[in-house]
Every structure is written in structure tokens, then in C-alpha cells.
Design an enzyme around this catalytic site. Sequence first.
Site, PDB file in Angstrom:
ATOM      1  CG  ASP A 185      40.608  41.313  49.167  1.00 30.41           C
ATOM      2  OD1 ASP A 185      41.572  41.839  49.743  1.00 30.41           O
ATOM      3  OD2 ASP A 185      40.703  40.693  48.090  1.00 30.41           O
ATOM      4  NE  ARG A 193      34.246  40.764  39.916  1.00 33.94           N
ATOM      5  CZ  ARG A 193      34.314  39.443  40.017  1.00 33.94           C
ATOM      6  NH1 ARG A 193      33.307  38.683  39.601  1.00 33.94           N
ATOM      7  NH2 ARG A 193      35.379  38.852  40.522  1.00 33.94           N
ATOM      8  CG  ASP A 227      36.888  42.433  39.497  1.00 35.46           C
ATOM      9  OD1 ASP A 227      36.640  42.387  38.279  1.00 35.46           O
ATOM     10  OD2 ASP A 227      37.291  41.454  40.146  1.00 35.46           O
ATOM     11  CB  SER A 248      43.712  36.688  44.759  1.00 31.68           C
ATOM     12  OG  SER A 248      42.486  37.295  44.443  1.00 31.68           O
TER      13      SER A 248
HETATM   14  N1  ARG Z   1      42.249  40.187  35.687  1.00 29.11           N
HETATM   15  C1  ARG Z   1      41.013  39.519  35.443  1.00 29.11           C
HETATM   16  C2  ARG Z   1      39.958  40.480  35.003  1.00 29.11           C
HETATM   17  O1  ARG Z   1      40.093  41.640  35.239  1.00 29.11           O
HETATM   18  C3  ARG Z   1      40.556  38.595  36.541  1.00 29.11           C
HETATM   19  C4  ARG Z   1      40.784  38.998  37.947  1.00 29.11           C
HETATM   20  C5  ARG Z   1      40.235  37.953  38.867  1.00 29.11           C
HETATM   21  N2  ARG Z   1      40.421  38.225  40.245  1.00 29.11           N
HETATM   22  C6  ARG Z   1      41.036  37.416  41.099  1.00 29.11           C
HETATM   23  N3  ARG Z   1      41.094  37.792  42.305  1.00 29.11           N
HETATM   24  N4  ARG Z   1      41.592  36.297  40.732  1.00 29.11           N
HETATM   25  O2  ARG Z   1      38.988  40.115  34.395  1.00 29.11           O
END
Ligand code: ARG
Length: 424
Positions: free
Chosen positions: A13, A92, A121, A170
Site C-alpha cells: 500500500d 497507531r 487505522d 497483509s
Molecule cells: N483489525 C486490527 C485492528 O484494527 C488489525 C489490523 C492490522 N492490519 C493489517 N494489515 N494486518 O486493530
Amino acid sequence: MTSVALAFSGGLDTTVCVSLLKEEYGYDEVVGVTVDVGQPESEFEEAKETADAHGLDLHVVDAKDEFAELCFDSVRANATYQGYPLGTALARPVIANAILDVAKEEGCDALAHGCTGKGNDQLRFETVWRASDLDVVAPVREMGLTREWEKQYADEKGLPVQSGNDGVWSIDTNLWSRSIEGGELEDPSHVPPEDIYEWTETPQGETGTVDIEFENGYPVAVDGEEMDPAALIEHLNELAGQYGVGRTDMMEDRMLGLKVRENYEHPAATTLLTAHEALEQLVLTKEERDFKAQVDQQWSNKGYQGLVDAPIVKALEGFIAETQTRVTGKVTIKFDGGRARPVARESDFSVYSEEAASFNTKTVGDITQEDATGVAKYHGFQSRLANAAYENATKDKPGLATDGGDDVAEETSAGGQTQSGDEE
Ligand code: ARG
């Protein structure tokens, strides 16, 4: 000259974003920022290689200790969201703040991330960034890009993409958790292949134990050895991971309402959260534990939303801090069959009294067993009064029969018979 600071990981990305920010958004310069929240060394190497190949000016900011401290705050709040210990979520705001600092230092006009419009995110980054007066751009979301499109674009442009898993999964890794999503895992009925796991061995039946010491609810030592937060977490990821502790395969309710299938590994988080809760069981009163469970849940929700700076979090932490003044002591955790469970706990602040609980003592201070007789007589007194009053009031009134349920059932079945009779 316009410039934009991009949250850069070297993954698909963000790699695609570097080109798009120049070609589609018209920025003259892209400043890449990679924030160290405990990713493996290989990720930084990949990010650097990708950045070099792009001619991208890459800043690497070390925020590992700051992040580890936030993870420990989350331990004091027993923080999990639907069973997930919040690694991505807590990282984050730390990452967003570090990028904002670089953007200001470099005099950037805007901030960019490579998040899609479906995930959490984007919200966690932007809540931090929108407090500044810089522009915020999100190419993947704004251009409605898919992973397939990105792969093809990267191919056409000859962009180097993170080699690890050829973009199949990912992956988001930091000290607190490793998240794996995408590809076949998007089908909730698909059993994850073993090779998605990197931190946890498949449990083979070996067991082990570890002692965790806490001071004011903060983990301070493992097996008698004092360690800094980041080192302590890394050590436990390694140790507990060998026993296959801390795998989660779950359906997660994202902030926008989507359900997603998520896989996580978090050996240290599971071990520390389990140990911390075990110590609270020993030292906190029932009222404190009941109320704290609600406070913890609120803290966890804010953590999940990336809103650890919300005023309410400070207020919740006021309560948490007060309770944690007694969460000092030691817990032994046993790793067994992929689980971490408490098998021993001790604290100077223990509310447990062996003398009081034992079957072998007659009195505690001046309280004797017989003193409980009065309590036992009164226990449930009001319910007994209410039940007796109801019985009495409905005794001679069939319409108000005690179990109305039967009447309803009779009516329904009678109705059913009439109907089938009509048909015949
Ligand atoms: N769904 C999780 C969260 O919102 C983690 C997302 C992680 N991203 C990834 N590309 N694996 O905290």
C-alpha cells in the site's frame, strides 16, 4: 515546492502511495516516515531498500520505548477488544504523532497514509493528524484502490514491493502483536495455514513456567530479572511463543461496522495480561474488581478506537492508578497446551486471609462461625417477602395465575388444532 509526509512501511500500500502522491496528487516531494514500534529488523531493511529504489527520503523514528510504556498502561487496564490485545490499535497514535513531528520539522504541507477506507487505522491516524493544520490525504481510500490493482500498478511501474510473503497476507507487526489478514484468510471458514505464524510454535505438549513481578500494576521483572518494558515484552514474546501461547483467530467488529476475520499472535501480551489479572484477583476487593471491569472495558474501547488521548481516558486512568497502588507482587504463569494460566500468586497487599478462609480455624478475631447464622437468616429476605406477597395476591384469581406461560402455550396449541380442523 510542495511536500507530503507519508507513513511508510515498505509494504504494498505505502509503496504504491509514493508514486501516486507525486503523479496523481502532484506533490513535488514525498518524505517517508517509518516509526519503530518493535517491528522485526527485516521490515526496516525492506523499507530502506524500497525507499532507496524510489529515491525516497526516509526517516526512521524510534518510538519503541514510548510504545512499550503504552502497552504497559494497557496491562493495568486489562485491555483487550473482543479478545484481541490491541497491538495495532495502540501503535497507531504513537506512529501518527511521530510522523506529525517529522512533517513539522521538515516543513511538509500534508500528511498521508496508505490505509483503505474499510479499516480502523485511517480513523486512528487521522484523529491525531486533524488536530494539526496540515492537509490529510489517503490515496488508497480516495482512489478506491484494491490490492489487485496495487499489485498490477507496482508491477507496471517496476516498484519494489516487500518481498516477505509476496503481498499474500497483509501483516502488521509491533512489540505487542502480529496481525495477519487478507488472502484466503478473508474466508472465515478457511482454516489458517501454519505458515502464517511467526511468533508462535504449534503447541507440542511441552510445558513451562515463568514468574512475572509487578509494581503498581506495571510488569517489572521476569524470573527475577528486572527489565525495561520493551526488553521485557520481547523476552516474553520469545519465551511464551515457544509454547504456542497467544494465538487468536476471531471475528472482529470494526469501527465502521464491518465484521472481519482476524488472526493475531501476542505471546507476551497474553502472558502479562493473564498474570496481571491474577494479581488483581488477590489484592483488589470485589467492589473494586466489579467496577474496574467496567472501567477497563471503557479504556479498551477507547484504545481500540485509537483515542488514548481522549479526556475520558485520563479520568479512567485516575481510577486505575488508585487501584494499582496495591497491584505489587509476583505471579507464576504456566504455559500449557498453547495457554498461559496462573498457578501461583503472592503479594504484601493480598486481601486473602488463610486464617479466615480455612476449614480448620474456628474464629477470625472475635468473629465466630455462629455469627453467620444471623446473616443467613436475612439473606434473600426481601425476595421471600415479594414472592409470598405475589402468591397471596394471585391465589384466588385464575386470570392472574402464577405461571402465565402455560396459558399462552395452551392458547397457541388450541388455535393450531382449530386451524388444522378447518382445513380438513
Ligand atoms: N483489525 C486490527 C485492528 O484494527 C488489525 C489490523 C492490522 N492490519 C493489517 N494489515 N494486518 O486493530
